[in-house]
Scaffold this motif. Sequence first.
Motif, PDB file in Angstrom:
ATOM      1  N   LEU A 361       0.830  -1.203   0.000  1.00 52.67           N
ATOM      2  CA  LEU A 361       0.000   0.000   0.000  1.00 52.67           C
ATOM      3  C   LEU A 361       0.867   1.257   0.000  1.00 52.67           C
ATOM      4  O   LEU A 361       0.560   2.241  -0.693  1.00 52.67           O
ATOM      5  CB  LEU A 361      -0.914   0.008   1.231  1.00 52.67           C
ATOM      6  N   VAL A 362       1.954   1.235   0.773  1.00 56.49           N
ATOM      7  CA  VAL A 362       2.867   2.382   0.806  1.00 56.49           C
ATOM      8  C   VAL A 362       3.543   2.556  -0.551  1.00 56.49           C
ATOM      9  O   VAL A 362       3.601   3.666  -1.098  1.00 56.49           O
ATOM     10  CB  VAL A 362       3.922   2.195   1.911  1.00 56.49           C
ATOM     11  N   THR A 363       4.033   1.454  -1.107  1.00 59.58           N
ATOM     12  CA  THR A 363       4.778   1.515  -2.364  1.00 59.58           C
ATOM     13  C   THR A 363       3.879   1.883  -3.530  1.00 59.58           C
ATOM     14  O   THR A 363       4.308   2.571  -4.472  1.00 59.58           O
ATOM     15  CB  THR A 363       5.459   0.160  -2.634  1.00 59.58           C
ATOM     16  N   LEU A 364       2.619   1.445  -3.492  1.00 63.76           N
ATOM     17  CA  LEU A 364       1.693   1.723  -4.591  1.00 63.76           C
ATOM     18  C   LEU A 364       1.515   3.214  -4.818  1.00 63.76           C
ATOM     19  O   LEU A 364       1.409   3.673  -5.960  1.00 63.76           O
ATOM     20  CB  LEU A 364       0.338   1.069  -4.294  1.00 63.76           C
ATOM     21  N   SER A 365       1.485   3.983  -3.728  1.00 57.94           N
ATOM     22  CA  SER A 365       1.348   5.434  -3.884  1.00 57.94           C
ATOM     23  C   SER A 365       2.645   6.083  -4.360  1.00 57.94           C
ATOM     24  O   SER A 365       2.619   7.193  -4.915  1.00 57.94           O
ATOM     25  CB  SER A 365       0.914   6.062  -2.553  1.00 57.94           C
ATOM     26  N   LEU A 366       3.783   5.407  -4.177  1.00 57.79           N
ATOM     27  CA  LEU A 366       5.078   5.991  -4.549  1.00 57.79           C
ATOM     28  C   LEU A 366       5.468   5.715  -5.996  1.00 57.79           C
ATOM     29  O   LEU A 366       6.393   6.350  -6.505  1.00 57.79           O
ATOM     30  CB  LEU A 366       6.178   5.451  -3.622  1.00 57.79           C
ATOM     31  N   VAL A 367       4.794   4.754  -6.657  1.00 49.73           N
ATOM     32  CA  VAL A 367       5.165   4.406  -8.031  1.00 49.73           C
ATOM     33  C   VAL A 367       4.297   5.126  -9.059  1.00 49.73           C
ATOM     34  O   VAL A 367       4.366   4.828 -10.256  1.00 49.73           O
ATOM     35  CB  VAL A 367       5.090   2.875  -8.264  1.00 49.73           C
ATOM     36  N   ARG A 368       3.465   6.053  -8.609  1.00 53.53           N
ATOM     37  CA  ARG A 368       2.725   6.873  -9.572  1.00 53.53           C
ATOM     38  C   ARG A 368       3.711   7.749 -10.346  1.00 53.53           C
ATOM     39  O   ARG A 368       4.779   8.077  -9.844  1.00 53.53           O
ATOM     40  CB  ARG A 368       1.688   7.732  -8.853  1.00 53.53           C
ATOM     41  N   LYS A 369       3.312   8.163 -11.520  1.00 52.80           N
ATOM     42  CA  LYS A 369       4.256   8.764 -12.467  1.00 52.80           C
ATOM     43  C   LYS A 369       5.032   9.952 -11.909  1.00 52.80           C
ATOM     44  O   LYS A 369       6.227  10.098 -12.154  1.00 52.80           O
ATOM     45  CB  LYS A 369       3.512   9.177 -13.734  1.00 52.80           C
ATOM     46  N   LYS A 370       4.385  10.814 -11.138  1.00 49.16           N
ATOM     47  CA  LYS A 370       5.056  12.019 -10.656  1.00 49.16           C
ATOM     48  C   LYS A 370       5.519  11.890  -9.212  1.00 49.16           C
ATOM     49  O   LYS A 370       5.929  12.884  -8.608  1.00 49.16           O
ATOM     50  CB  LYS A 370       4.123  13.221 -10.808  1.00 49.16           C
TER      51      LYS A 370
END
Length: 438
Positions: A361-370
Amino acid sequence: MKVTEKIVEVNANHILNIGVDVSSRKLDVHFECALQINKREVYREQIKNRSDEIEKSLKKYLSVAQTKGFLNLRIVCEPTGPYSINLLAMAKHLNCLTAYVSGEAVKNSKVIEFNGTNKNDLVDAEVINSLAERNKVLIHRTYSAEYTRLRILNSHYEDIDKAYVSSRNQVHSTLKQLWPDWSSKKSILYSRTGEALYKCYGLNPWKIVSHNYSYFAKRMRTHCKGVWSSTLKQIYRDAELSVKGHCSDASSTLESILGDHYENYLRGKQRKASLKDEMSEILSEIRQEDPRIPQARKNFISEFHIARLLAETGPLSDFSNLDQLNKYLGLNLRERQSGDYQGKVRLSKRGRSLARKVLSLVTLSLVRKKHLYGPDYHRIKTEKDKPGKLLMCIFMKKFLKSFFGIYRSNQSFDPRRLFIDRGKYEKLNSPIALEAVI
């Protein structure tokens, strides 16, 4: 020929291992004491899984151990959740040592010990004792009151969250029966507009069209200020389409069912917010004891997710290196190779599954394009055609390495450090480089 040395651990402290197979109502006990070189005295017993019975038996085993020349007991069992609480708590109370054995190790060792896969409690207790004698055990970690509460609340939050998601799915499923022409976004149902629509009309289109649009819009704006006119017009138009040509006989029943699901959603939403605040308060108490815990930072990790992660890992000071932490969470790699065959390398997934979910869940928000990992994630995915699931595992491990590194170094988070090696980073922060920047 390659010759190496292997250290064999010896029971120099003269500890008597007690293998216990735990179930909800009873405990099967097995331990052995050497009489001669080729002869052992075997003790087997079945006791009730109750504190008073366990205390009586452990005192008896301590007496036997002292008679045989042992200094203490080590109670060894499989991690069985709530069923082992009485046993381990009483063992700690009597100053006995405790340890776990892996359930998978017990299952596979039965083939070695008995050349079969037969399952019964006496056999399991004997295998557990055999693994303990060879020191193939896992550490039974005990936590402070704050970490214990944090882990319990995190597990409860996960249960509430699953029920919350289920209630939202049921709301949408029931709404499609009651209001088949609903065309607005699902998110409107769970916004202030949706809550006002439920409070005023029970999400029943027949009740909405029982008055004209002006009355509907005025009433909605009374309970939800700032709602857009275009949204209200679309909702009213959908309600008119839904009641046209449909029978209202089942509308009251569907409205009642939908109300139950929506109330469950509202309770889950409120309970989740309350648990978040409570876990954040506990985290602030833990920080007073261990100030090295990383601080929350925008575009890296929130305070709540730090609390959830620590709830699963326990004190980070218990891990001397990153490999131990990876194994504890099941992020270590599992190889499959035999002769010329070379299988895929995958995660072992033998650790805490909830910890891996929190990391995802933490990483999912960090791999967004920007976001922080976004450029690297999408570049690798495009150029090397790697599947997203594999890349998520890679970046989960990368995040955990960063988080653990911040804790060990007791330094603040610096995003520049993530993508360059140590030498370049030290040159970047050298006095000469800083003077050039100034």
